[in-house]
Scaffold this motif. Sequence first.
Motif, mmCIF file in Angstrom:
data_model
loop_
_atom_site.group_PDB
_atom_site.id
_atom_site.type_symbol
_atom_site.label_atom_id
_atom_site.label_comp_id
_atom_site.label_asym_id
_atom_site.label_seq_id
_atom_site.Cartn_x
_atom_site.Cartn_y
_atom_site.Cartn_z
ATOM 1 N N ARG A 95 0.818 -1.206 0.000
ATOM 2 C CA ARG A 95 0.000 0.000 0.000
ATOM 3 C C ARG A 95 0.855 1.260 0.000
ATOM 4 O O ARG A 95 0.524 2.257 -0.654
ATOM 5 C CB ARG A 95 -0.918 0.002 1.219
ATOM 6 C CG ARG A 95 -2.031 -1.050 1.164
ATOM 7 C CD ARG A 95 -2.850 -1.045 2.451
ATOM 8 N NE ARG A 95 -3.894 -2.051 2.412
ATOM 9 C CZ ARG A 95 -4.676 -2.335 3.441
ATOM 10 N NH1 ARG A 95 -4.533 -1.657 4.583
ATOM 11 N NH2 ARG A 95 -5.600 -3.272 3.336
ATOM 12 N N LEU A 96 1.961 1.218 0.753
ATOM 13 C CA LEU A 96 2.838 2.385 0.828
ATOM 14 C C LEU A 96 3.558 2.652 -0.487
ATOM 15 O O LEU A 96 3.846 3.799 -0.826
ATOM 16 C CB LEU A 96 3.860 2.195 1.956
ATOM 17 C CG LEU A 96 3.337 2.315 3.384
ATOM 18 C CD1 LEU A 96 4.386 1.866 4.386
ATOM 19 C CD2 LEU A 96 2.918 3.759 3.671
ATOM 20 N N THR A 105 2.356 12.262 -2.320
ATOM 21 C CA THR A 105 2.075 12.404 -0.882
ATOM 22 C C THR A 105 0.749 13.095 -0.621
ATOM 23 O O THR A 105 0.148 12.920 0.427
ATOM 24 C CB THR A 105 3.207 13.208 -0.204
ATOM 25 O OG1 THR A 105 3.346 14.471 -0.888
ATOM 26 C CG2 THR A 105 4.521 12.453 -0.293
ATOM 27 N N SER A 106 0.289 13.900 -1.600
ATOM 28 C CA SER A 106 -0.975 14.591 -1.393
ATOM 29 C C SER A 106 -2.149 13.623 -1.313
ATOM 30 O O SER A 106 -3.196 13.945 -0.777
ATOM 31 C CB SER A 106 -1.215 15.591 -2.528
ATOM 32 O OG SER A 106 -1.237 14.910 -3.777
ATOM 33 N N ARG A 107 -1.974 12.415 -1.873
ATOM 34 C CA ARG A 107 -3.051 11.435 -1.864
ATOM 35 C C ARG A 107 -3.097 10.634 -0.570
ATOM 36 O O ARG A 107 -4.052 9.913 -0.336
ATOM 37 C CB ARG A 107 -2.897 10.481 -3.052
ATOM 38 C CG ARG A 107 -3.036 11.153 -4.405
ATOM 39 C CD ARG A 107 -3.029 10.129 -5.514
ATOM 40 N NE ARG A 107 -3.153 10.777 -6.822
ATOM 41 C CZ ARG A 107 -3.196 10.123 -7.971
ATOM 42 N NH1 ARG A 107 -3.135 8.785 -7.958
ATOM 43 N NH2 ARG A 107 -3.298 10.760 -9.111
ATOM 44 N N ARG A 137 0.343 7.970 6.738
ATOM 45 C CA ARG A 137 1.547 7.289 6.251
ATOM 46 C C ARG A 137 2.449 6.899 7.419
ATOM 47 O O ARG A 137 2.990 5.795 7.466
ATOM 48 C CB ARG A 137 2.303 8.186 5.276
ATOM 49 C CG ARG A 137 3.487 7.491 4.604
ATOM 50 C CD ARG A 137 4.211 8.417 3.641
ATOM 51 N NE ARG A 137 5.216 7.676 2.913
ATOM 52 C CZ ARG A 137 5.003 7.040 1.784
ATOM 53 N NH1 ARG A 137 3.783 7.050 1.246
ATOM 54 N NH2 ARG A 137 5.975 6.386 1.173
ATOM 55 N N ARG A 138 2.625 7.813 8.362
ATOM 56 C CA ARG A 138 3.446 7.514 9.532
ATOM 57 C C ARG A 138 2.841 6.401 10.355
ATOM 58 O O ARG A 138 3.563 5.550 10.884
ATOM 59 C CB ARG A 138 3.616 8.779 10.379
ATOM 60 C CG ARG A 138 4.530 9.825 9.766
ATOM 61 C CD ARG A 138 4.641 11.044 10.656
ATOM 62 N NE ARG A 138 5.567 12.023 10.114
ATOM 63 C CZ ARG A 138 5.794 13.223 10.659
ATOM 64 N NH1 ARG A 138 5.126 13.572 11.778
ATOM 65 N NH2 ARG A 138 6.644 14.054 10.105
ATOM 66 N N VAL A 153 4.070 -1.225 10.376
ATOM 67 C CA VAL A 153 5.014 -2.149 9.736
ATOM 68 C C VAL A 153 6.136 -2.511 10.697
ATOM 69 O O VAL A 153 6.488 -3.683 10.857
ATOM 70 C CB VAL A 153 5.588 -1.539 8.446
ATOM 71 C CG1 VAL A 153 6.753 -2.387 7.928
ATOM 72 C CG2 VAL A 153 4.521 -1.441 7.375
ATOM 73 N N ARG A 154 6.709 -1.495 11.358
ATOM 74 C CA ARG A 154 7.786 -1.750 12.313
ATOM 75 C C ARG A 154 7.307 -2.633 13.452
ATOM 76 O O ARG A 154 8.011 -3.548 13.896
ATOM 77 C CB ARG A 154 8.334 -0.426 12.854
ATOM 78 C CG ARG A 154 9.132 0.383 11.830
ATOM 79 C CD ARG A 154 9.874 1.514 12.495
ATOM 80 N NE ARG A 154 8.967 2.505 13.051
ATOM 81 C CZ ARG A 154 8.515 3.567 12.376
ATOM 82 N NH1 ARG A 154 8.894 3.761 11.115
ATOM 83 N NH2 ARG A 154 7.707 4.443 12.951
#
Length: 244
Positions: free
Chosen positions: A161-162, A170-172, A178-179, A185-186
């Motif tokens: 997805r990322l 990034t505007s989307r 995102r963060r 994920v981490r």
Amino acid sequence: MAALSGLAAALSSLASALESYRGRDRLIRTLGYCCQLVGGVLVERCPARSEVGTRLLTLSSQLSHCRTVLRLFDDVAMFIYTKQYGLGAEEDDIFVRCVSVLGNLADQLYYPCEHIAWAADAQILRVDSARWWTLSTAFWGLSLLLGIARSLRMVLTLRRRLRGPAVAFTSRLPRSKRRAMEAQVRSEVLTLLSNVADLANAVHWLPPGVLWAGRFPPWLVGLLGTISSLLSVYQAGRAEATTP
């Protein structure tokens, strides 16, 4: 002065963690595996300090037994969690839903098997404890294996997805979202590593003849358990730090 303030803050965090059952369990687990790691190394590599190593291994065994006794009261909490999760209707991914449901079932069956094994060792029940210990370890290993599959799926899905075309700009995708995805994920990677370490030990405790069962020296069991425990403590600390 700053050092004293830091020490006071650390002690305060430790005291706060020890007030909860999960916090105490993480500490006991980490301490037990650390004792097994150091004790195993001393017994195997340092003959002059083998007596100290033997005492540390005994302490590790007692701490493990302490956790086993405390888990006698975990069935209800696990049942409530399993009931609340149900069939995982909130999960979008059918694979994640299936492995999560099966994992919850394995966890639910693990506890009574371990309780029976403990009761047999304590001569409360007249049954073969070895069979029940094997069964409980098998359910634990199955739960870990399903957890590994779930984490792998989550990591691959989130990374896709990322990196997908929908987030090329990034505007989307809002920066906060995102963060949050990157943090997830981490977290899943750490969970994956923790489960892999525990799974290696779970196989070791199965009857001889099953893969590498019975082949690990005490220090390696302690090392894997310590890694898993520290990852769990780290994740718990991060979760508390990000909780508003």
